[in-house]
Design a protein around this motif. Sequence first.
Motif, PDB file in Angstrom:
ATOM      1  N   ILE A 204       9.535   8.997   2.809  1.00 56.92           N
ATOM      2  CA  ILE A 204       8.672   7.811   2.754  1.00 56.92           C
ATOM      3  C   ILE A 204       8.548   7.289   1.328  1.00 56.92           C
ATOM      4  N   ASP A 205       8.725   8.177   0.350  1.00 57.56           N
ATOM      5  CA  ASP A 205       8.735   7.748  -1.051  1.00 57.56           C
ATOM      6  C   ASP A 205       9.900   6.794  -1.300  1.00 57.56           C
TER       7      ASP A 205
ATOM      8  N   PHE B 182       1.645   9.487   8.092  1.00 57.89           N
ATOM      9  CA  PHE B 182       1.533   8.384   9.047  1.00 57.89           C
ATOM     10  C   PHE B 182       0.602   7.290   8.524  1.00 57.89           C
ATOM     11  N   ILE B 183      -0.434   7.683   7.792  1.00 53.60           N
ATOM     12  CA  ILE B 183      -1.330   6.683   7.200  1.00 53.60           C
ATOM     13  C   ILE B 183      -0.577   5.826   6.186  1.00 53.60           C
ATOM     14  N   LEU B 184       0.212   6.478   5.330  1.00 51.87           N
ATOM     15  CA  LEU B 184       1.033   5.737   4.361  1.00 51.87           C
ATOM     16  C   LEU B 184       2.007   4.814   5.077  1.00 51.87           C
TER      17      LEU B 184
ATOM     18  N   ASN C 263       1.640   3.418   7.969  1.00 49.11           N
ATOM     19  CA  ASN C 263       0.900   2.295   8.537  1.00 49.11           C
ATOM     20  C   ASN C 263       0.431   1.323   7.460  1.00 49.11           C
ATOM     21  N   VAL C 264      -0.100   1.855   6.353  1.00 47.46           N
ATOM     22  CA  VAL C 264      -0.642   1.005   5.284  1.00 47.46           C
ATOM     23  C   VAL C 264       0.437   0.118   4.675  1.00 47.46           C
ATOM     24  N   TYR C 265       1.615   0.680   4.441  1.00 47.87           N
ATOM     25  CA  TYR C 265       2.667  -0.083   3.774  1.00 47.87           C
ATOM     26  C   TYR C 265       3.516  -0.909   4.735  1.00 47.87           C
ATOM     27  N   SER C 266       3.479  -0.583   6.022  1.00 50.58           N
ATOM     28  CA  SER C 266       4.301  -1.338   6.965  1.00 50.58           C
ATOM     29  C   SER C 266       3.637  -2.645   7.394  1.00 50.58           C
ATOM     30  N   TRP C 267       2.289  -2.649   7.456  1.00 46.74           N
ATOM     31  CA  TRP C 267       1.617  -3.860   7.927  1.00 46.74           C
ATOM     32  C   TRP C 267       1.855  -5.078   7.027  1.00 46.74           C
TER      33      TRP C 267
END
Length: 316
Positions: free
Chosen positions: A119-120, A196-198, A200-204
């Motif tokens: 994810i990085d 999963f939070i990361l 979601n935060v960066y995909s929106w």
Amino acid sequence: MDPILLKNSSKYLAENCIRAIIVPSFFPSIAYSVVMGGLAVALLEKYKRQNRFLPYLYFGVTALLYALSKVFTIIFSHEERNMKDDSIDDITHENVLYGALLIDSLASYFLIFALFSLIDKWIRYGLKRCQYLSTTYIRVLSAFFSFVPLTLTLVGDGILITETKKNTEKGDLVKIALSLKLVGAIFYIILTMIYFILLNVYSWPACISINIADRMGSPFEADKKNFWYSMKCLFIIGILTLLRHVYNVYIVAAVIINGPFWDTTTHIALVFINGVLLMLVVYILNLSRIKEELTNVRWMRVMKLSDTDPSLSLLL
């Protein structure tokens, strides 16, 4: 090896707990170690072919450790099957079982580290976010926080192994060891949820930008395909990783509550099948695509949307 635990559980409590966690089955372990070993070699080879894309290296090392762990259980199971009942107190052959326990704990660390490395790459190169931070920011943080559950798990393993060497085992120490392993396993689940939070935060924001660009007639259709492909890869790998950590919590918690027991079915489903499926998915999917920059996102940052449609600027 027959699916049974050692008799006289009060004397072999720590030993039975280790057996319940590792589940040293002979033939399933052979199949698993062969397949996982092959996938480990394939992932490490793909790491070289994909311009040394680090997530392939970390997943390859994880697969190699899981395969090595099962090789140890194969050796243990083979010797156990050939032992006579009157030699049960000779536990020198069980050292390989303890090795499998330690290697399995180390593999969990590399698995979560591989997840955050992935994810990085997506955040920094695909989305071009967090450019003001160090290139190793997320990796250093993930390595540090992953080291906490690794330490707890290894300490718990050490206490269990130490207790097996004693003539009289202390039930309280065994429970403490299992509790440490349980906390470590829960910590890994928390880290996976942070992943999963990361995601979601960066995909929106990227999703909103791409949709706005699409409404404005942007010609960058390839960005939409690459974005959803990256999301699919990250989500599937995250779910499969979560299932493995959920199993670790389940088996340790069950042993604490119910005592040592043998659960071959769940072990095969969530360790063997899930582990092979995870590494197979990592190998089949082209993870290096997550590094491809989303041109739409970058384009949306430099366009003055208020000059074309003022209502769109409110969404950014």
